[in-house]
Design an enzyme around this catalytic site. Structure first.
Site, PDB file in Angstrom:
ATOM      1  N   CYS A 139       0.814  -1.218   0.000  1.00 52.91           N
ATOM      2  CA  CYS A 139       0.000   0.000   0.000  1.00 52.91           C
ATOM      3  C   CYS A 139       0.845   1.264   0.000  1.00 52.91           C
ATOM      4  O   CYS A 139       0.417   2.293  -0.534  1.00 52.91           O
ATOM      5  CB  CYS A 139      -0.975   0.001   1.179  1.00 52.91           C
ATOM      6  SG  CYS A 139      -0.248   0.257   2.806  1.00 52.91           S
ATOM      7  N   ASP A 140       2.061   1.233   0.556  1.00 49.04           N
ATOM      8  CA  ASP A 140       2.931   2.411   0.577  1.00 49.04           C
ATOM      9  C   ASP A 140       3.163   2.959  -0.833  1.00 49.04           C
ATOM     10  O   ASP A 140       3.370   4.164  -1.018  1.00 49.04           O
ATOM     11  CB  ASP A 140       4.301   2.086   1.175  1.00 49.04           C
ATOM     12  CG  ASP A 140       4.268   1.222   2.406  1.00 49.04           C
ATOM     13  OD1 ASP A 140       3.291   0.471   2.593  1.00 49.04           O
ATOM     14  OD2 ASP A 140       5.233   1.256   3.180  1.00 49.04           O
ATOM     15  N   ALA A 141       3.148   2.047  -1.801  1.00 52.42           N
ATOM     16  CA  ALA A 141       3.420   2.441  -3.187  1.00 52.42           C
ATOM     17  C   ALA A 141       2.456   3.502  -3.689  1.00 52.42           C
ATOM     18  O   ALA A 141       2.786   4.279  -4.598  1.00 52.42           O
ATOM     19  CB  ALA A 141       3.359   1.217  -4.101  1.00 52.42           C
ATOM     20  N   LEU A 142       1.264   3.571  -3.081  1.00 50.83           N
ATOM     21  CA  LEU A 142       0.261   4.523  -3.552  1.00 50.83           C
ATOM     22  C   LEU A 142       0.582   5.961  -3.165  1.00 50.83           C
ATOM     23  O   LEU A 142      -0.066   6.893  -3.646  1.00 50.83           O
ATOM     24  CB  LEU A 142      -1.129   4.124  -3.033  1.00 50.83           C
ATOM     25  CG  LEU A 142      -1.619   2.753  -3.505  1.00 50.83           C
ATOM     26  CD1 LEU A 142      -3.040   2.499  -3.023  1.00 50.83           C
ATOM     27  CD2 LEU A 142      -1.538   2.625  -5.034  1.00 50.83           C
ATOM     28  N   PHE A 143       1.577   6.147  -2.324  1.00 52.21           N
ATOM     29  CA  PHE A 143       2.132   7.477  -2.072  1.00 52.21           C
ATOM     30  C   PHE A 143       3.341   7.727  -2.958  1.00 52.21           C
ATOM     31  O   PHE A 143       3.570   8.866  -3.411  1.00 52.21           O
ATOM     32  CB  PHE A 143       2.554   7.604  -0.600  1.00 52.21           C
ATOM     33  CG  PHE A 143       3.190   8.931  -0.250  1.00 52.21           C
ATOM     34  CD1 PHE A 143       2.427   9.968   0.262  1.00 52.21           C
ATOM     35  CD2 PHE A 143       4.557   9.136  -0.406  1.00 52.21           C
ATOM     36  CE1 PHE A 143       3.012  11.186   0.596  1.00 52.21           C
ATOM     37  CE2 PHE A 143       5.154  10.346  -0.073  1.00 52.21           C
ATOM     38  CZ  PHE A 143       4.372  11.373   0.429  1.00 52.21           C
TER      39      PHE A 143
END
Length: 381
Positions: free
Chosen positions: A166-170
């Site tokens: 989910c970090d990738a979405l930042f």
């Protein structure tokens, strides 16, 4: 820009940096009806000065930790127009030679390009920024073959899509969105949406309105890794902070008439409702969002991103102003975590799931979250 000028800039950045060390206590702050903007600006500059004097990175000066920090610096400049932030941005870009990091299919390594794009769009010296490395990275990231895209990596983390955590979405979507806007090439926005939806479909929990960090934490029957001691699902504060803050960044630059914009607005509203619902009394979110008793203390990086996103929503009319007191309370609590010398404490270390923090734990991305929060708090009424 020659070395003598850069050295002068560095001196300006570091001149006022204090060396005092005093541990900040985190107590339930009293919420006031007005905001002292001069105090907020002073706190933000102290945070910048301390961080510039204490550079740190996980892998390289162009890695994701630095990218997240300078995203905060960019937002601070956008809100204040204070040249100290722009000087810091230009300085790091120059010494990085405008490069990304080297993992072409890892979203983390494009995060630094947000600051490069911001500098180029902010104006100033013509041809200062070289966006060619960013373009090469984005094109390879989106269009070259990769085992994640092919779904051939069968690890338990779920590395069967490009943005499997989910970090990738930042890290990547705000850059792709901003690049599409800056270069007037909507194809990058379309690609962003395609890969965003893959992550959403794999990691978003419709019931809890939060994102699992990766497939290890997706609720699957007796999956013990996905369950907290209290029986609740594991939802990491900073992981959801990455997504939530990333949504605000995306919506800030996404065309108002973009056909898929309603999806991002609705997702933002769902997450905002949940984040507000579970905000602890003292204003700071715990590292485990649904099991706060696991580490019963506030944590700054996740809380900073949540505060930024909530304040952004109020400032842009997406979130009701009735939530302003809750956001102000969060900022007061964040500020209580700042040491007198400017260092921002209570930041969970680099990780991938809920873990504790302390008054003396800090990271550059925590400073970035603090600056992002301050940048939007300044615009609250």
């Amino acid at each position: 820009m020659n070395k003598s000028i850069l050295i002068m800039i560095a001196v300006v950045l570091l001149f006022n940096c204090s060396t005092a060390q005093k541990v900040a206590t985190v107590e339930a702050p009293k919420v006031v009806s007005t905001i002292d903007k001069s105090d907020i600006k002073a706190s933000m500059i102290k945070a910048l000065e301390w961080q510039e004097a204490h550079p740190i990175f996980a892998s390289a000066p162009t890695d994701w930790t630095v990218g997240a920090y300078y995203t905060g610096v960019a937002r601070a400049h956008k809100a204040t127009k204070d040249m100290i932030y722009l000087a810091a941005l230009k300085n790091q870009g120059y010494w990085n030679n405008w490069q990304t990091f080297n993992r072409l299919h890892h979203a983390d390594d494009v995060a630094i390009s947000y600051s490069y794009l911001y500098i180029d769009m902010a104006g100033g010296r013509r041809n200062l920024v070289d966006l060619e490395p960013t373009k090469k990275f984005l094109d390879a990231h989106l269009y070259n073959d990769d085992e994640w895209k092919a779904g051939t990596d069968k690890s338990e983390m779920g590395k069967t899509i490009l943005w499997w955590w989910c970090d990738a979405l930042f890290m990547a979507p705000p850059v792709l969105n901003l690049y599409a806007k800056h270069t007037k090439q909507p194809k990058y926005l379309e690609e962003m949406h395609k890969f965003y939806m893959q992550t959403f479909n794999q990691l978003y929990d419709e019931e809890e309105q939060l994102f699992a960090r990766d497939m290890r934490f997706v609720w699957k029957g007796n999956n013990k890794d996905a369950k907290e001691p209290n029986g609740k699902k594991v939802f990491w504060s900073r992981g959801n902070g990455w997504v939530f803050a990333g949504l605000a960044l995306i919506l800030d630059d996404m065309p108002t008439d973009y056909e898929h914009r309603p999806f991002y607005e609705n997702l933002y509203k769902e997450m905002a409702d949940k984040i507000l619902e579970i905000q602890p009394e003292d204003g700071l979110w715990r590292t485990s969002l649904l099991c706060p008793e696991s580490y019963d203390h506030g944590e700054v990086s996740g809380s900073g991103f949540h505060t930024f996103a909530l304040a952004w929503g109020i400032n842009n009319g997406i979130l009701d102003k009735k939530h302003t007191p809750a956001v102000k309370k969060a900022w007061k609590a964040l500020k209580a975590c700042q040491h007198e010398d400017g260092r921002v404490g209570w930041v969970q270390d680099i990780g991938a799931f809920p873990e504790p923090a302390s008054a003396d734990s800090w990271q550059n991305f925590g400073t970035g979250a603090f600056l992002m929060a301050g940048s939007e708090i300044l615009n609250l009424e």
